[in-house]
Design an enzyme around this catalytic site. Structure first.
Site, PDB file in Angstrom:
ATOM      1  N   GLU A  25       9.992   6.795  28.911  1.00 28.68           N
ATOM      2  CA  GLU A  25      10.165   5.260  28.543  1.00 28.68           C
ATOM      3  C   GLU A  25       8.735   5.037  27.616  1.00 28.68           C
ATOM      4  O   GLU A  25       7.707   5.617  27.954  1.00 28.68           O
ATOM      5  CB  GLU A  25      10.425   4.629  29.661  1.00 28.68           C
ATOM      6  CG  GLU A  25       9.519   4.659  30.754  1.00 28.68           C
ATOM      7  CD  GLU A  25       9.907   3.624  32.094  1.00 28.68           C
ATOM      8  OE1 GLU A  25       8.989   2.819  32.351  1.00 28.68           O
ATOM      9  OE2 GLU A  25      11.130   3.907  32.590  1.00 28.68           O
ATOM     10  N   HIS A  65      13.143  -1.422  32.491  1.00 28.64           N
ATOM     11  CA  HIS A  65      12.035  -1.476  33.367  1.00 28.64           C
ATOM     12  C   HIS A  65      11.550  -2.915  33.901  1.00 28.64           C
ATOM     13  O   HIS A  65      10.435  -3.179  33.891  1.00 28.64           O
ATOM     14  CB  HIS A  65      10.562  -0.681  33.121  1.00 28.64           C
ATOM     15  CG  HIS A  65       9.948  -0.070  34.347  1.00 28.64           C
ATOM     16  ND1 HIS A  65       9.283   1.099  34.101  1.00 28.64           N
ATOM     17  CD2 HIS A  65       9.635  -0.348  35.443  1.00 28.64           C
ATOM     18  CE1 HIS A  65       8.638   1.367  35.071  1.00 28.64           C
ATOM     19  NE2 HIS A  65       8.784   0.376  36.057  1.00 28.64           N
ATOM     20  N   ARG A  87      11.239   5.687  39.354  1.00 29.51           N
ATOM     21  CA  ARG A  87      10.536   6.233  38.185  1.00 29.51           C
ATOM     22  C   ARG A  87      11.635   7.145  37.315  1.00 29.51           C
ATOM     23  O   ARG A  87      12.233   7.883  37.927  1.00 29.51           O
ATOM     24  CB  ARG A  87       9.341   6.929  38.559  1.00 29.51           C
ATOM     25  CG  ARG A  87       8.102   6.092  39.183  1.00 29.51           C
ATOM     26  CD  ARG A  87       7.578   5.325  37.716  1.00 29.51           C
ATOM     27  NE  ARG A  87       6.345   4.495  38.473  1.00 29.51           N
ATOM     28  CZ  ARG A  87       6.602   3.047  38.678  1.00 29.51           C
ATOM     29  NH1 ARG A  87       7.511   2.393  38.594  1.00 29.51           N
ATOM     30  NH2 ARG A  87       5.306   2.538  38.710  1.00 29.51           N
TER      31      ARG A  87
END
Length: 338
Positions: free
Chosen positions: A278, A296, A249
């Site tokens: 993000e 991601h 993360r």
């Protein structure tokens, strides 16, 4: 005559699908619930999310939607939040529990796919794949040279994994059995001996891992305790030839400190699939050639993303059927009016 509150049998629960999902999964939900779907697939601002959830009993979220005390106070009918992700750092779990709101996630269905990607990102980072491709596409490749894009060895090197859950174990098996890597790991708790043996992995302290690993790969969950678990001090412990890969993360790595370490070549390279804040990426990272950046996508295969969406839908259906959620992440307080 005073109207009574309808029972769950009398009315269909109202749910929000906060982001686009597979059409067949959406139709399955529509067969059971009154569904409002965010068909434009824009991340909803907190105020807009609260507005849309004000009359809903359930919601299917991704990691982009923050479920916190302020939102819960504005959405008193909300009973369940089904996250289409294994991580749930977008949940204020304490606030949800106090409000009697169930949270769920989608573990297991993405383990092997994400482990595949973690190893792919490690390989791309170590062997400088994106840097070499950009060089070729720019028309700069004129001849072979003995040291041209010479990267770090992978097979037989030492891999340090921080976070040894299912995904970390999957990466360890690939590394040890497929590439003959010496695997060490650090975790909140040590694995059982049989799991260590299956992974061919050895437990070490975090400092030893950072000092000795040729490649450091992060798979730990994000919590307040793991915020900036890799910062300037930790990066200073790593070898100048080492690589760092984060598929966990954003926020676990101090991206600004990492950019400095990469620019000053205090570590060789990094591979990042997740970022602080993000989809914004720290501009200093974008300016560097020795970092592989992906948006991601560690779980991004069609079968895996479909399995994630299906499990999130299954959690909603099972909850309102009275069977209870399949993959809960909290035990909410009883609601007096349920």
């Amino acid at each position: 005559m005073t109207p009574t509150t309808p029972t769950h049998a009398a009315v269909r629960p109202r749910i929000l699908v906060a982001r686009a999902v597979f059409p067949d999964v959406l139709e399955r939900l529509r067969a059971v619930f009154d569904v409002e779907a965010n068909q434009e697939d824009q991340i909803l601002a907190p105020a807009e999310l609260a507005h849309r959830l004000a009359d809903k009993q359930g919601v299917l979220t991704t990691a982009s939607e923050r479920i916190d005390a302020a939102l819960l106070a504005a959405c008193p009918q909300l009973r369940i939040v089904a996250n289409m992700a294994v991580g749930f750092n977008n949940f204020d779990v304490d606030a949800m529990g106090a409000a009697g709101v169930q949270g769920t996630n989608t573990p297991d269905v993405l383990t092997e796919t994400t482990a595949d990607f973690g190893f792919a990102l490690l390989m791309a980072t170590a062997r400088r794949l994106t840097e070499a491709e950009h060089y070729l596409r720019a028309g700069q490749w004129k001849q072979w040279r003995y040291d041209q894009f010479a990267g770090a060895e992978v097979h037989g090197s030492r891999l340090g994994i921080i976070g040894m859950g299912r995904i970390g174990q999957g990466i360890a098996r690939r590394a040890a059995h497929g590439f003959g890597m010496d695997v060490v790991y650090h975790n909140r708790s040590r694995l059982a001996p049989d799991l260590e043996a299956a992974c061919k992995a050895r437990y070490v302290g975090k400092e030893e891992l950072l000092r000795t690993a040729d490649h450091v790969l992060l798979v730990l969950p994000y919590t307040p305790a793991s915020h900036h678990a890799i910062g300037a001090a930790e990066l200073a412990l790593m070898k100048p030839t080492a690589t760092l890969v984060n598929i966990a993360r954003g926020g676990i790595v101090d991206d600004a400190a990492l950019a400095v370490a990469l620019r000053e070549q205090r570590i060789a390279a990094a591979g990042l699939d997740v970022f602080e804040g993000e989809p914004r990426v720290h501009p200093d990272l974008l300016a560097l050639s020795n970092v592989v950046l992906t948006p991601h996508i560690a779980s991004a295969t069609v079968p895996t993303r479909r399995a994630m969406a299906t499990l999130a839908a299954d959690n909603l259906i099972a909850f309102f059927d009275g069977r209870g959620p399949l993959t809960p992440v909290n035990t909410p307080a009883p609601r007096k009016y349920d």
